[in-house]
Write a protein that holds these residues in place. Structure first.
Motif, PDB file in Angstrom:
ATOM      1  N   ARG A   3     -31.622  -3.439 -62.683  1.00 20.03           N
ATOM      2  CA  ARG A   3     -30.617  -4.391 -62.186  1.00 20.03           C
ATOM      3  C   ARG A   3     -30.151  -5.238 -63.362  1.00 20.03           C
ATOM      4  O   ARG A   3     -30.951  -5.724 -64.149  1.00 20.03           O
ATOM      5  CB  ARG A   3     -31.235  -5.283 -61.111  1.00 20.03           C
ATOM      6  CG  ARG A   3     -30.345  -6.434 -60.658  1.00 20.03           C
ATOM      7  CD  ARG A   3     -31.042  -7.287 -59.605  1.00 20.03           C
ATOM      8  NE  ARG A   3     -31.126  -6.571 -58.340  1.00 20.03           N
ATOM      9  CZ  ARG A   3     -31.823  -7.004 -57.285  1.00 20.03           C
ATOM     10  NH1 ARG A   3     -32.534  -8.114 -57.369  1.00 20.03           N
ATOM     11  NH2 ARG A   3     -31.835  -6.306 -56.165  1.00 20.03           N
ATOM     12  N   SER A   8     -28.180   5.164 -53.412  1.00 20.21           N
ATOM     13  CA  SER A   8     -29.340   4.436 -53.909  1.00 20.21           C
ATOM     14  C   SER A   8     -29.295   4.448 -55.434  1.00 20.21           C
ATOM     15  O   SER A   8     -28.323   4.928 -56.039  1.00 20.21           O
ATOM     16  CB  SER A   8     -30.633   5.092 -53.423  1.00 20.21           C
ATOM     17  OG  SER A   8     -30.844   6.323 -54.104  1.00 20.21           O
ATOM     18  N   TYR A   9     -30.348   3.983 -56.063  1.00 20.69           N
ATOM     19  CA  TYR A   9     -30.442   4.056 -57.520  1.00 20.69           C
ATOM     20  C   TYR A   9     -30.802   5.464 -58.005  1.00 20.69           C
ATOM     21  O   TYR A   9     -30.749   5.729 -59.210  1.00 20.69           O
ATOM     22  CB  TYR A   9     -31.509   3.084 -58.032  1.00 20.69           C
ATOM     23  CG  TYR A   9     -30.969   1.748 -58.515  1.00 20.69           C
ATOM     24  CD1 TYR A   9     -30.626   1.556 -59.846  1.00 20.69           C
ATOM     25  CD2 TYR A   9     -30.829   0.676 -57.642  1.00 20.69           C
ATOM     26  CE1 TYR A   9     -30.158   0.340 -60.308  1.00 20.69           C
ATOM     27  CE2 TYR A   9     -30.367  -0.557 -58.088  1.00 20.69           C
ATOM     28  CZ  TYR A   9     -30.029  -0.719 -59.419  1.00 20.69           C
ATOM     29  OH  TYR A   9     -29.559  -1.934 -59.869  1.00 20.69           O
ATOM     30  N   TYR A  36     -27.766  -7.330 -52.884  1.00 21.61           N
ATOM     31  CA  TYR A  36     -29.152  -7.396 -52.439  1.00 21.61           C
ATOM     32  C   TYR A  36     -29.299  -8.404 -51.312  1.00 21.61           C
ATOM     33  O   TYR A  36     -28.562  -9.389 -51.238  1.00 21.61           O
ATOM     34  CB  TYR A  36     -30.084  -7.754 -53.596  1.00 21.61           C
ATOM     35  CG  TYR A  36     -29.986  -9.189 -54.076  1.00 21.61           C
ATOM     36  CD1 TYR A  36     -30.929 -10.134 -53.668  1.00 21.61           C
ATOM     37  CD2 TYR A  36     -28.974  -9.601 -54.934  1.00 21.61           C
ATOM     38  CE1 TYR A  36     -30.854 -11.448 -54.111  1.00 21.61           C
ATOM     39  CE2 TYR A  36     -28.895 -10.890 -55.379  1.00 21.61           C
ATOM     40  CZ  TYR A  36     -29.837 -11.829 -54.961  1.00 21.61           C
ATOM     41  OH  TYR A  36     -29.747 -13.129 -55.393  1.00 21.61           O
ATOM     42  N   GLU A  94     -24.000  -3.331 -57.004  1.00 17.03           N
ATOM     43  CA  GLU A  94     -25.244  -3.543 -56.258  1.00 17.03           C
ATOM     44  C   GLU A  94     -25.189  -4.895 -55.563  1.00 17.03           C
ATOM     45  O   GLU A  94     -24.825  -5.901 -56.165  1.00 17.03           O
ATOM     46  CB  GLU A  94     -26.472  -3.529 -57.175  1.00 17.03           C
ATOM     47  CG  GLU A  94     -27.764  -3.740 -56.378  1.00 17.03           C
ATOM     48  CD  GLU A  94     -29.006  -3.987 -57.219  1.00 17.03           C
ATOM     49  OE1 GLU A  94     -30.091  -4.159 -56.622  1.00 17.03           O
ATOM     50  OE2 GLU A  94     -28.899  -4.012 -58.460  1.00 17.03           O
ATOM     51  N   ASN A 148     -29.531  -3.038 -51.670  1.00  9.70           N
ATOM     52  CA  ASN A 148     -30.964  -3.123 -51.956  1.00  9.70           C
ATOM     53  C   ASN A 148     -31.631  -4.219 -51.131  1.00  9.70           C
ATOM     54  O   ASN A 148     -31.145  -5.348 -51.087  1.00  9.70           O
ATOM     55  CB  ASN A 148     -31.198  -3.408 -53.436  1.00  9.70           C
ATOM     56  CG  ASN A 148     -32.646  -3.190 -53.851  1.00  9.70           C
ATOM     57  OD1 ASN A 148     -33.028  -2.061 -54.166  1.00  9.70           O
ATOM     58  ND2 ASN A 148     -33.457  -4.243 -53.858  1.00  9.70           N
ATOM     59  N   THR A 202     -36.774  -2.718 -53.269  1.00 11.94           N
ATOM     60  CA  THR A 202     -37.698  -2.935 -54.370  1.00 11.94           C
ATOM     61  C   THR A 202     -38.969  -3.589 -53.854  1.00 11.94           C
ATOM     62  O   THR A 202     -38.928  -4.541 -53.074  1.00 11.94           O
ATOM     63  CB  THR A 202     -37.066  -3.770 -55.496  1.00 11.94           C
ATOM     64  OG1 THR A 202     -36.164  -4.727 -54.943  1.00 11.94           O
ATOM     65  CG2 THR A 202     -36.325  -2.887 -56.456  1.00 11.94           C
ATOM     66  N   SER A 223     -31.623   1.242 -50.568  1.00 10.92           N
ATOM     67  CA  SER A 223     -32.562   1.058 -51.653  1.00 10.92           C
ATOM     68  C   SER A 223     -33.429  -0.154 -51.341  1.00 10.92           C
ATOM     69  O   SER A 223     -33.031  -1.031 -50.573  1.00 10.92           O
ATOM     70  CB  SER A 223     -31.769   0.830 -52.961  1.00 10.92           C
ATOM     71  OG  SER A 223     -32.613   0.517 -54.042  1.00 10.92           O
TER      72      SER A 223
END
Length: 292
Positions: free
Chosen positions: A174, A281-282, A236, A234, A24, A51, A49
């Motif tokens: 998350r 991805s999510y 990030y 995950e 992400n 955000t 992904s």
């Protein structure tokens, strides 16, 4: 096999021994450099992904891309802080509805503890809803939520709001790893999510960031990825494109630029293939949650 004895990986259609990775990119929408890196990372690299910070000045650019590319995985980076010295933003909700989220300069507070001291969970709920509704109204097929600087996650009262938003909008979120929750002495939020039907990855990087620096970006991530556990993890990053803009905004620019280089590199692609890691991805978590 009993549904409750299945791992998340198995519920997603994989085996319990598969290593599944969500990569992400946080802070999309924060500035043009973050948007450019997000697009490049998704189209030419392994960023799967991202955000989006809906309250930031460059939101419209990445929102247009996300709406036009519904197959990509975009969530909302719920934001209650505005941390940079000369580059600031306010709330999505009207100021009179969330006055405690504003500092004396007319922007969101810079630090998490300042938010906790001056605002409250009620305002976090109002602002979180406003940010999610803004993304949905922009045509973004939102896949999940997470929290900028962890503001929705470092206080039990704010964590309740975070989980409430996930339930209200029927989105995965998350979640800190169980190890992290134990180290923090936090309540069993994972069990709460299970009862509420909210999905989240099995593992999330946190303590492992100790020692992470601009000088060891490639080495750090290579080592971490080589040691993934079976299940859904995950990770990030804050990948950004090179340029005066990002270097003016933050003194972490060099690290962010190197993250984009690594997560679009052939080195990483070869590593993922060699280790047999499945990058997602999510979206599969979203589809599973809503199917349930």
């Amino acid at each position: 096999m009993n549904l409750y004895s299945q791992t998340l990986a198995e519920k997603l259609g994989f085996t319990r021994n598969d290593k599944i990775l969500i990569i992400n990119n946080d802070d999309a929408g924060m500035c043009h450099a973050a948007n450019k890196a997000t697009v490049e990372g998704m189209e030419n690299g392994l960023i799967s992904s991202a955000t989006i910070m809906t309250s930031c000045p460059w939101y419209n650019e990445i929102a247009s891309y996300a709406a036009a590319n519904p197959c990509k995985g975009f969530g909302v980076h719920l934001t209650l802080t505005s941390e940079w010295k000369n580059y600031r933003w306010g709330t999505v909700a009207p100021r009179n509805e969330v006055p405690g989220l504003y500092d004396g300069q007319g922007y969101m507070w810079k630090e998490v503890m300042e938010v906790y001291a001056s605002s409250g969970p009620e305002e976090a709920l109002i602002e979180g809803r406003a940010q999610l509704k803004k993304a949905l109204d922009s045509g973004i097929p939102v896949t999940h939520i997470d929290s900028h600087m962890g503001t929705y996650q470092y206080s039990p009262d704010y964590m309740k709001v975070y989980i409430q938003l996930a339930k209200e909008f029927n989105l995965p979120l998350r979640m800190p790893s169980q190890t992290t929750l134990n180290n923090l002495g936090a309540p069993d939020y994972r069990e709460i999510c299970r009862r509420e039907g909210i999905l989240h990855p099995d593992y999330f990087i946190h303590e492992e960031f100790e020692g992470y620096s601009t000088e060891n970006v490639a080495g750090f991530w290579t080592n971490y990825i080589k040691n993934l556990k079976p299940g859904v993890t995950e990770i990030y990053v804050h990948a950004s494109a090179e340029g005066e803009e990002i270097r003016t905004i933050t003194n972490s620019a060099a690290k962010r630029i190197k993250e984009l280089e690594f997560f679009t590199s052939n080195e990483l692609k070869e590593l993922i293939e060699k280790e047999g890691i499945i990058v997602i991805s999510y979206r599969p978590l979203l589809e599973l949650q809503r199917k349930k």
